[in-house]
Design a protein around this motif. Structure first.
Motif, PDB file in Angstrom:
ATOM      1  N   ASP A 223      58.824  74.823 -21.472  1.00 21.23           N
ATOM      2  CA  ASP A 223      58.729  75.277 -20.086  1.00 21.23           C
ATOM      3  C   ASP A 223      58.161  76.684 -20.000  1.00 21.23           C
ATOM      4  N   GLU A 224      58.600  77.559 -20.892  1.00 18.64           N
ATOM      5  CA  GLU A 224      58.091  78.927 -20.886  1.00 18.64           C
ATOM      6  C   GLU A 224      56.587  78.948 -21.172  1.00 18.64           C
ATOM      7  N   ALA A 225      56.167  78.111 -22.088  1.00 17.74           N
ATOM      8  CA  ALA A 225      54.743  78.053 -22.424  1.00 17.74           C
ATOM      9  C   ALA A 225      53.930  77.539 -21.241  1.00 17.74           C
ATOM     10  N   ARG A 226      54.407  76.483 -20.575  1.00 22.18           N
ATOM     11  CA  ARG A 226      53.703  75.967 -19.400  1.00 22.18           C
ATOM     12  C   ARG A 226      53.604  77.035 -18.314  1.00 22.18           C
ATOM     13  N   GLN A 227      54.712  77.739 -18.102  1.00 22.78           N
ATOM     14  CA  GLN A 227      54.725  78.766 -17.062  1.00 22.78           C
ATOM     15  C   GLN A 227      53.753  79.894 -17.379  1.00 22.78           C
ATOM     16  N   LEU A 228      53.664  80.294 -18.637  1.00 27.98           N
ATOM     17  CA  LEU A 228      52.749  81.367 -19.006  1.00 27.98           C
ATOM     18  C   LEU A 228      51.294  80.911 -18.856  1.00 27.98           C
ATOM     19  N   LEU A 229      51.007  79.700 -19.313  1.00 28.22           N
ATOM     20  CA  LEU A 229      49.657  79.171 -19.135  1.00 28.22           C
ATOM     21  C   LEU A 229      49.255  79.205 -17.662  1.00 28.22           C
ATOM     22  N   ALA A 230      50.130  78.679 -16.808  1.00 32.39           N
ATOM     23  CA  ALA A 230      49.820  78.604 -15.384  1.00 32.39           C
ATOM     24  C   ALA A 230      49.687  79.988 -14.754  1.00 32.39           C
TER      25      ALA A 230
END
Length: 296
Positions: A223-230
């Motif tokens: 989730d943290e990775a998805r949020q950073l990408l976005a």
């Protein structure tokens, strides 16, 4: 280099090469409007094969009703110059009528791997890909087939098709080729305006920064990775996100939001698709969390 336009000519050319002992055969399927990414595939095919076959065919089966089949960029003369320069031996350029002389009633479909990422955004796209690639494999009967990892989902789908149908061909995945500023090469980049081209650099930057954050331990969960990408992509005013996702690779299974990336077995993929104006671009990064070893 020999240019052929019918399946009969293709079979005759391949029979001649096989009778002369010019095997193994490497195959590079393309939709044309070639760039350095395609050139790298031809070179890799030449390293592994005695005969290099390239196809140039804009396949209508993999385009949706509102997509860019009619306007997809085409430049046969330029394509042939590049193919010859890089060492292709046979270039197959069929017409739509040659490939599909009658309505296509038989299609190849790979199930679960095509239900997410670009498969969710472009219904039917991968059925078109697997159907045409299967047909081309039957025509060419290559020992190796070369595809770029920029479309990593396509690589995963084709590898599963080959395995499930016991096709006697090895899918060779080749690294993403990028411009000096990081933009992944794509035939569709020609659609971008100057400002869109500049802002599209946010794609490779988002992957790079997220990867660095994972390496540094600042990002630990999916989730943290998805949020950073976005969040990085959203710094570009023109960017409209289609998807940002983190999955296993090549199984393309979702990582649970709170799961630790470091606990993932094997490789994972950070994949994204983003629109800039009318142009939809994809990019990704595949790596092994436990080793943090980049493959693209």
């Amino acid at each position: 280099m020999r240019v052929v336009r019918t399946t009969k000519e293709l079979r005759e050319a391949l029979e001649y090469m096989r009778m002369g002992g010019h095997t193994p055969i490497g195959f590079v399927p393309t939709m044309g409007y070639l760039h350095e990414g395609h050139a790298s595939l031809i070179r890799r095919a030449g390293e592994m094969s005695s005969t290099v076959v390239m196809s140039i065919f804009v396949n209508p089966l993999q385009f949706g009703p509102n997509e860019d089949f009619a306007s997809y960029p085409r430049d046969e003369r330029r394509d042939l110059e590049l193919a010859e320069r890089e060492g292709a031996d046979i270039v197959f350029i069929p017409s739509v009528e040659e490939m599909y002389p009658q309505p296509v009633l038989t299609k190849v479909s790979v199930g679960a791997l095509t239900t997410q990422l670009c498969g969710a955004s472009r219904p039917g796209h991968f059925d078109g890909v697997t159907t045409v690639v299967s047909k081309l494999f039957h025509l060419v009967q290559p020992d190796y087939a070369f595809f770029g990892l920029k479309d990593a989902q396509q690589v995963a789908v084709l590898r599963r098709m080959v395995s499930d149908l016991s096709m006697n061909v090895e899918i060779v995945a080749c690294p993403i080729v990028r411009e000096g500023d990081g933009l992944a090469l794509s035939s569709r980049n020609v659609y971008l305006s100057g400002e869109e081209r500049t802002q599209a650099l946010v794609l490779s930057r988002s992957l790079r920064e997220t990867r660095q954050a994972i390496e540094a331990g600042k990002v630990t969960t999916a989730d943290e990775a998805r949020q950073l990408l976005a969040s990085v992509i959203s710094t570009s005013p023109l960017a409209v996100i289609d998807y940002v996702e983190i999955l296993t690779f090549p199984g393309l299974e979702a990582l649970e939001g709170g799961s630790l990336i470091s606990n993932a077995e094997g490789e994972i993929i950070m994949a994204l698709a983003v629109k800039f104006g009318r142009t939809r671009l994809i990019d990704n990064n595949v790596f092994t969390p436990k080793e943090v070893h980049a493959l693209v």
